[in-house]
Design an enzyme around this catalytic site. Structure first.
Site, PDB file in Angstrom:
ATOM      1  CB  CYS B  86      -0.957  -0.042   1.185  1.00  0.00           C
ATOM      2  SG  CYS B  86      -2.345   1.095   1.031  1.00  0.00           S
ATOM      3  CG  HIS B 194      -3.578  -3.674   3.197  1.00  0.00           C
ATOM      4  ND1 HIS B 194      -2.572  -3.036   3.878  1.00  0.00           N
ATOM      5  CD2 HIS B 194      -4.309  -2.700   2.607  1.00  0.00           C
ATOM      6  CE1 HIS B 194      -2.682  -1.724   3.698  1.00  0.00           C
ATOM      7  NE2 HIS B 194      -3.721  -1.497   2.934  1.00  0.00           N
ATOM      8  CD  GLU B 196      -0.924  -5.474   5.843  1.00  0.00           C
ATOM      9  OE1 GLU B 196      -0.794  -6.010   4.721  1.00  0.00           O
ATOM     10  OE2 GLU B 196      -1.271  -4.278   5.986  1.00  0.00           O
TER      11      GLU B 196
END
Lengths: 749, 223
Positions: B86, B194, B196
């Site tokens: 990002c 994302h 994560e």
């Protein structure tokens, strides 16, 4: 320095009687700066002078309450040494004048209230009220306000890094000239990490941290305490400008500085800025504070003491450190690139003593400002309402078409356009995000999750403020129960018109009393909140709009969805079909959307039954018996069934009812105490229902592709789920002149 | 294995990256302050999401000049694994470690949505544990994630098999639906989605784990 004439007093929105009181408290004429300080501290916004007497009626005690009203936010125990802090606050007036910054700084303000207590913010929700987007006169402005508010919230929350996990949006003509932006925030910390806004320890240094002080927002608090007129547009410089990046740095620096152990007390500078933080911190600790304004970091030159004291520049905090340990604190703020300057000292004389280059510009007892503001017992009569008790005669030609109208109306259509602009996942705690009955965040390092819901209903409260407020509390608790959470504590935002009108004051009093009764009944004491009055433009008040934010607890687990996950499941209506009569139908969304009318009374609430249904729902959801769960709210049974059908699987329902209610009531009445669940084991659910003395009729089965509702063999609704969902999804973007993906498929049905 | 997660002022997914590596993946992760000039004992560096330095001027434009980025460049030049997620991707394009740029989403709004992303190549240290064409459900959350580059660069990326991920729902309007790319030496990855945030079934998806598992696998092979 200007002389204090009656005109000057009036310009500060102080009454002659209030000014007399100031003269009495000081024993002399105030300086111009002192007058400004009194005017903001005694404003409705800061002093709650019209409502304080009545707010005392609210329950504030409970086994989990660690901190009730009076601090920056309430705190409740969630077990294992952990606690949460939460509060709701309004930024209504600034959001009308400048929607983007007004809403953004609303988010910033409530976040500071949370982290000034030592808690890390982990969730934000919003209750928004706008005028209709297609209003013939105000539509264009309403659309601009909606877009500005949503992007302002997104801008601030996303950059700060707190997830905005839900809320509610309602459109009504009463908000044409007075939108509401109520922001709820919640943070988490350990019991031993709590900080209070108290200036303890005579001789301790008072340190200013964060952004520099500018001329923005001067008199924001007193602006929020008057009605709007045409001149309000001139007040744009009163609206503060937010910088979420700076706030993020301030958050990290404050939490890190708190760990040094050198901080004694801390308070954010929100409404009334430096004035409020100094006198409140002193008042709470029974001490005085002496500051010299020459040390206050300033964004521009030539600011007067008056301006510095009243500035509402954002992203600033005031803290008291342990004497001799200033450097430990200052070092942390420097690391984060922030100003941290000693501006004064805690004294033992109980005075707010403000100097400018050594010369006294204000010297006022702290208690006079913080605790001795006038408290009014404003007269109240019967609550204002201009709605008849009896409604029109009506007969639905096509209930399916009515259902489409409801599902594409502003209040009930998909609000994805709004919440997709919010980062609702950052910090990776969101187990149930926007669009569900309540939102859930898990607390890392524990087995506990926190659920939260916001609710309001200005139509119910207009028809009967007392019953309306009870219904809001009930609905909020029902939302939490539907996701399996036990409601434990609440915060409230009380939005009304001008309290100097007895019939408006009556709305306030009645709804506080109703809220109080319901919060006692459902075991959700109020830990704090906010009051926003004078929500009137050109003499036109908003409908009474109390908003509840209620928090519940549950074990961390995968959430039970709103939507039907697969075909072949039994659908049970916990609480039963309920009842309705003509007068109880006038506050419904059906009356609003299909009949464009308002009459009678809100739906009847039996709080004992409601509590049993909620208990039952929590058991069904908690035991894993529910494959989906959704409570009935606006639009009643038919709308709830449609919403349950809007899952990715495209699973609808075949419903067979056996009721003597007329079809409009059966499908769309809004009787409370009802929850829809789908289950593979209806017998187990019904056995549980019998134990709790709650009805749980099996009303149909989940099935692919279609939503079909029959009553006594007559089909009243038969709609294709995919088409219905496209209409529901696209209603908001198309009203805003943007068609979402798949928007072309919105043919009439 | 030790991951470093860089913390710029304004990073706000640093903790999420740290948490997913240390708790959900079970490897060591530590924070690296933006003033750090040495990354000596790290095996991989994550540039996390957020709004570094407020993202004033242009996303990632100020982070480019931070002390840690010189160290990251050296680290990458030495073959170290660098993943920018990002805002991290935006920073990597700003400082020239990756080609192209991220501009405002086509609808001019911030978009937060979980969407399907296809793994386009498994020939990288970030995707070797995946299957080519595998569809991952990953969240995006950005206002400026529309990937753009000149035609020649886009052709080159494709010809050299350097498109790591492609959107199957191109919500931000990226050219050729590009969601993530590799540098020429294939040890620097930038991606807007994302991973994560998708490392725990409780969060709705654990499809992002494959990115970190690939990194762990690649690093293990090097040892």
């Amino acid at each position: 320095m200007s002389a204090i004439t009656p005109d000057v007093v009036q310009a500060h929105q102080l009454t002659p009687a209030e000014y007399e009181r100031i003269l009495e408290l000081l024993g002399r004429e105030p300086t111009y700066t002192e007058l400004g300080i009194f005017s903001v501290m005694w404003s409705e916004h800061c002093s709650y002078k019209s409502t304080r007497r009545h707010l005392k009626k609210l329950p504030t005690q409970g086994p989990r309450i660690l901190q009730g009203p009076g601090e920056n936010a309430g705190i409740i125990d969630i077990g294992d040494g952990w606690a949460i802090a939460f509060k709701i606050e309004s930024h209504n007036h600034p959001s009308f004048i400048e929607p983007f910054q007004g809403a953004a700084t609303g988010v910033g303000g409530i976040l500071r209230d949370i982290f000034t207590m030592g808690a890390r913010p982990i969730a934000v929700m919003d209750a928004l009220r706008f005028g209709p987007l297609d209003d013939p006169q105000a539509g264009a402005r309403n659309r601009r306000i909606l877009e500005g508010v949503v992007s302002g919230i997104a801008h601030y929350g996303n950059c700060f890094g707190v997830p905005t996990i839900g809320g509610e949006t309602v459109f009504d003509e009463c908000y044409n000239g007075n939108p509401l932006v109520n922001v709820f925030a919640l943070g988490v910390f350990r019991h031993d990490e709590v900080f209070y806004a108290r200036a303890s320890g005579v001789g301790n240094p008072v340190i200013y941290v964060g952004a520099k002080t500018g001329k923005d927002g001067i008199h924001g608090a007193s602006m929020a305490s008057t009605e709007f007129t045409e001149e309000s547009k001139q007040k744009r410089p009163n609206v503060q400008v937010g910088d979420p990046f700076l706030e993020k740095l301030l958050l990290e620096a404050c939490l890190e500085a708190m760990k040094t152990g050198a901080i004694v007390g801390i308070q954010d500078m929100g409404a009334a800025g430096l004035t409020c933080s100094t006198c409140e911190m002193g008042s709470r600790a029974g001490t005085g504070i002496e500051i010299d304004l020459q040390h206050v970091p300033q964004r521009e030159t030539g600011m007067t003491p008056y301006e510095i004291m009243l500035s509402e520049s954002q992203e600033r905090m005031l803290l008291v450190a342990e004497k001799g340990r200033e450097d430990e604190v200052v070092r942390v703020f420097r690391k984060w690139g922030l100003d941290a300057v000693t501006v004064g000292v805690v004294t033992g004389d109980g005075l707010l003593h403000v100097k400018d280059h050594g010369e006294t510009v204000a010297r006022i007892p702290n208690r006079a400002l913080a605790d001795e503001a006038p408290i009014y017992d404003r007269p109240y009569t019967a609550p204002y309402r201009a709605a008849p008790m009896d409604g029109p005669t009506f007969e639905s030609a096509d209930p399916g078409a009515d259902l489409v109208a409801l599902l594409t109306s502003g209040d009930l259509c998909s609000q994805r356009w709004i919440w997709e602009q919010y980062d609702y996942m950052v910090r990776t705690n969101t187990t149930l995000g926007p669009g569900a009955d309540a939102a859930i965040v898990r607390i890392k390092g524990t087995e506990t999750s926190v659920a939260m819901a916001l609710d309001g209903n200005e139509r119910y409260c207009y028809l009967d403020p007392r019953e309306g407020a009870k219904l809001i509390v009930a609905e909020c608790c029902r939302n939490l129960s539907t996701v399996g959470a036990t409601p434990v504590a609440a915060t409230n935002n009380l939005n009304y018109g001008n309290p100097e009108r007895p019939e408006i004051m009556a709305q306030i009093v009645e709804s506080i009393e109703g809220m109080s009764e319901a919060c006692r009944h459902f075991g959700t004491p109020i830990t704090g909140g906010n009051v926003s009055l004078y929500n009137e433009t050109l003499g036109e008040p908003i409908r009474p709009s109390p908003v509840m934010g209620i928090v519940g607890l549950l074990g961390t687990a995968g959430p039970v969805p709103v939507e039907f996950p697969r075909a072949g499941l039994a659908i049970l209506l916990l609480g039963g079909l309920g009842d309705c009569e003509p007068r109880r139908f006038g506050g419904t969304q059906y009356a609003k959307v299909a009949l464009k009318d308002l009459w009678g009374l809100p739906p009847a609430l039996d709080m004992d039954l409601e509590a049993r249904v909620q208990e039952f729902t929590r058991r069904v959801v908690g035991s894993g018996l529910a494959a989906s769960a959704h409570d009935l709210g606006g639009g009643g049974l038919a709308v709830a069934l449609a919403e349950c059908s809007f899952g990715a699987a495209g699973i609808g329902a075949r419903i067979q009812l056996d009721s003597g209610l007329r079809k409009e009531y059966l499908l769309f009445h809004e009787g409370p105490s009802r929850v829809l669940v789908s289950t593979a084991d209806p017998e187990a659910v019904r056995r549980m229902a019998a134990e709790l003395d709650v009805e749980a009729p099996l009303i149909g089965w989940t099935s692919p592709d279609w939503l079909e509702i029959e009553n006594r063999g007559v089909r009243v609704v038969h709609l294709k789920v995919e088409e219905l969902r496209a209409l529901w999804e696209n209603a908001l973007p198309s009203r805003l002149g943007e068609l979402g993906p798949g928007g072309a498929g919105s043919g009439a049905m | 294995m030790k991951f470093g997660v860089v913390v710029f002022p304004g990073s706000n997914c640093d903790h999420d990256a740290w948490y997913s590596i240390s708790h959900n993946l079970g490897h060591k992760a530590e924070f690296v302050w933006h003033r750090e000039t040495r990354l000596s004992d790290l095996d991989a560096v994550i540039l996390p999401g957020g709004f570094s330095y407020g993202d004033y001027l242009r996303c990632g434009a100020i982070a480019k000049f931070s002390p840690v980025m010189s160290a990251v460049k050296d680290f990458a030049a030495a073959g170290g694994l660098v993943a920018g997620i990002c805002n991290g991707f935006q920073i990597l394009t700003e400082c020239g470690l990756l080609p192209g740029a991220l501009i405002r989403n086509r609808n001019l709004k911030f978009i937060c949505r979980e969407l399907p992303v296809a793994v386009e190549t498994t020939d990288s240290s970030f995707t070797n544990a995946a299957v080519k064409g595998q569809v991952l459900r990953l969240p995006i959350a950005h206002g400026e994630g529309c990937y753009v580059a000149d035609e020649r660069t886009l052709d080159e990326l494709e010809a050299e098999d350097r498109v790591a991920f492609r959107y199957l729902d191109n919500a931000n309007g990226s050219q050729r639906a590009i969601a993530g790319i590799l540098d020429a030496r294939r040890n620097v990855l930038g991606m807007m989605p994302h991973p994560e945030r998708a490392t725990d079934p409780l969060m709705g998806s654990s499809d992002g784990l494959v990115v970190f598992e690939s990194m762990v696998g690649a690093l293990a092979e090097r040892r």
